[in-house]
Enzyme design. Structure first.
Site, PDB file in Angstrom:
ATOM      1  N   SER A 186       0.836  -1.194   0.000  1.00  0.00           N
ATOM      2  CA  SER A 186       0.000   0.000   0.000  1.00  0.00           C
ATOM      3  C   SER A 186       0.879   1.256   0.000  1.00  0.00           C
ATOM      4  O   SER A 186       1.644   1.471  -0.945  1.00  0.00           O
ATOM      5  CB  SER A 186      -0.967  -0.046   1.181  1.00  0.00           C
ATOM      6  OG  SER A 186      -2.040   0.860   0.991  1.00  0.00           O
ATOM      7  N   ASP A 242     -10.226  -3.695  -5.339  1.00  0.00           N
ATOM      8  CA  ASP A 242      -9.682  -3.061  -4.134  1.00  0.00           C
ATOM      9  C   ASP A 242     -10.575  -1.882  -3.750  1.00  0.00           C
ATOM     10  O   ASP A 242     -10.752  -0.952  -4.541  1.00  0.00           O
ATOM     11  CB  ASP A 242      -8.260  -2.581  -4.432  1.00  0.00           C
ATOM     12  CG  ASP A 242      -7.520  -2.073  -3.208  1.00  0.00           C
ATOM     13  OD1 ASP A 242      -8.161  -1.476  -2.313  1.00  0.00           O
ATOM     14  OD2 ASP A 242      -6.280  -2.231  -3.154  1.00  0.00           O
ATOM     15  N   HIS A 281      -8.121  -5.234  -0.735  1.00  0.00           N
ATOM     16  CA  HIS A 281      -6.936  -4.444  -0.387  1.00  0.00           C
ATOM     17  C   HIS A 281      -6.043  -5.261   0.536  1.00  0.00           C
ATOM     18  O   HIS A 281      -6.370  -5.505   1.688  1.00  0.00           O
ATOM     19  CB  HIS A 281      -7.336  -3.132   0.283  1.00  0.00           C
ATOM     20  CG  HIS A 281      -6.161  -2.214   0.499  1.00  0.00           C
ATOM     21  ND1 HIS A 281      -5.563  -1.524  -0.533  1.00  0.00           N
ATOM     22  CD2 HIS A 281      -5.453  -1.910   1.616  1.00  0.00           C
ATOM     23  CE1 HIS A 281      -4.556  -0.807  -0.063  1.00  0.00           C
ATOM     24  NE2 HIS A 281      -4.462  -1.039   1.239  1.00  0.00           N
TER      25      HIS A 281
END
Length: 332
Positions: free
Chosen positions: A145, A273, A301
């Site tokens: 991320s 996501d 995610h």
């Protein structure tokens, strides 16, 4: 540019990106071997601050690769993906380390600054130190991320010289277009669940930072912030040299510079996501020949749970670290 795919399919009982995200974070099995244990080292930063680095205690042969994992927003070595990657590293005899971004190791850092999505200068000195301390080990690096966007920014900024530090890099579920991701997390269900979760961690840390450095920002305004756009406008952007949130999200995004990368690089993003809209993902025309895009339809995610056991319950999250880890190892 490669478009090899990660052949991921979610369990039938986890439909949709939110279910795949939340199960992975809250209920999934992270490791098959012993739970990882860590040796923590405190590293002084070039500007006189510190970060804490956790290195897995499992044994690895002399000269085995070192896998460095950069965590996501408010993550740490305890995050489910870090534990799963540690399990992958132990299984394959790799050394493994998780450097914590400033303030994420459980102790607030000293300097006014914290960390941000485009923090490629921080990535640079960290990787340089790993290379210096482990001269006999080839380095591979992954970022999750926020950490993945920063890592890709670093690879793009370094160009051909990145190969002097690492053999390959990977980003996992990274919001490579920060504006698209930032706006997505501020709407609807995302705002109610994910934004609230992040703000519950970030705001108290920011207030402690204000106690360290009185006058650093407007306390009343920060307490009134309700999403990441407002938080970044008051805290992240001005503390790290950006004019405001739009300036930060624009200048820190990795997507516009992916074509500059000159080391093998993987960008893995699930198209469902919740944080990263599929329409914002890089296309083959936007990246150079060194970048591989994996964009499976499912995964959520940093989720990618897979079924095991009776009736496929419960799920584990080793599929993604296995796929990404083997991809990185294939470039040694």
């Amino acid at each position: 540019m490669n478009t090899d795919q990660f052949p991921y399919a979610a369990p039938w009982w986890l439909p949709g990106g939110n279910a795949q995200t939340l199960w992975a974070a809250l209920a999934s099995r992270r490791h098959f071997g012993p739970a990882p244990t860590w040796t923590r080292s405190r590293w002084s930063t070039p500007d006189g601050d510190f970060i804490d680095v956790d290195q897995a205690r499992h044994t690895s042969r002399s000269g085995a690769p070192l896998l460095v994992l950069f965590h996501g927003l408010e993550g740490s070595s305890a995050s489910q993906y870090a534990v799963a990657f540690a399990d992958f590293a132990a299984t394959h005899g790799l050394a493994f380390a998780v450097p914590h971004f400033r303030g994420c190791s459980g102790e607030l850092n000293h300097a006014p600054r914290a960390y941000h999505s485009g923090d490629f200068e921080e990535i640079d000195w960290i990787l340089k130190r790993f290379a210096t301390e482990h001269p006999g080990r080839p380095l591979i690096a992954a970022g999750v991320s926020l950490g993945g966007n920063a890592l890709m920014r670093w690879a793009a900024e370094m160009g051909a010289s990145a190969g002097q530090r690492v053999r390959a890099v990977a980003s996992i579920c990274s919001p490579l277009d920060l504006a698209a991701g930032g706006h997505a997390i501020g709407r609807g269900f995302n705002r109610l669940v994910y934004t609230r979760m992040f703000m519950a961690s970030m705001v108290p840390k920011a207030l402690k930072k204000l106690e360290q450095h009185p006058g650093l920002f407007d306390r009343t305004a920060l307490l009134a912030a309700r999403d990441l756009f407002e938080f970044d406008n008051l805290f992240t952007a001005p503390l790290h040299g950006f004019r405001d949130t739009p300036d930060y999200w624009s200048r820190a995004s990795a997507k516009p510079v992916l074509h500059q990368i000159r080391v093998p690089a993987l960008a893995l993003n699930a198209r469902n996501d919740p944080f990263v809209p599929a329409a914002s993902l890089p296309t083959p025309q936007q990246v150079g020949r060194h970048v591989t895009l994996w964009q499976p339809g499912q995964g959520g995610h940093v989720g990618f749970p897979v079924a095991h056991g009776v009736l496929g319950l419960p799920g584990n999250v080793r599929a993604m670290p296995d796929a990404v880890g083997h991809w990185l190892l294939s470039h040694l």
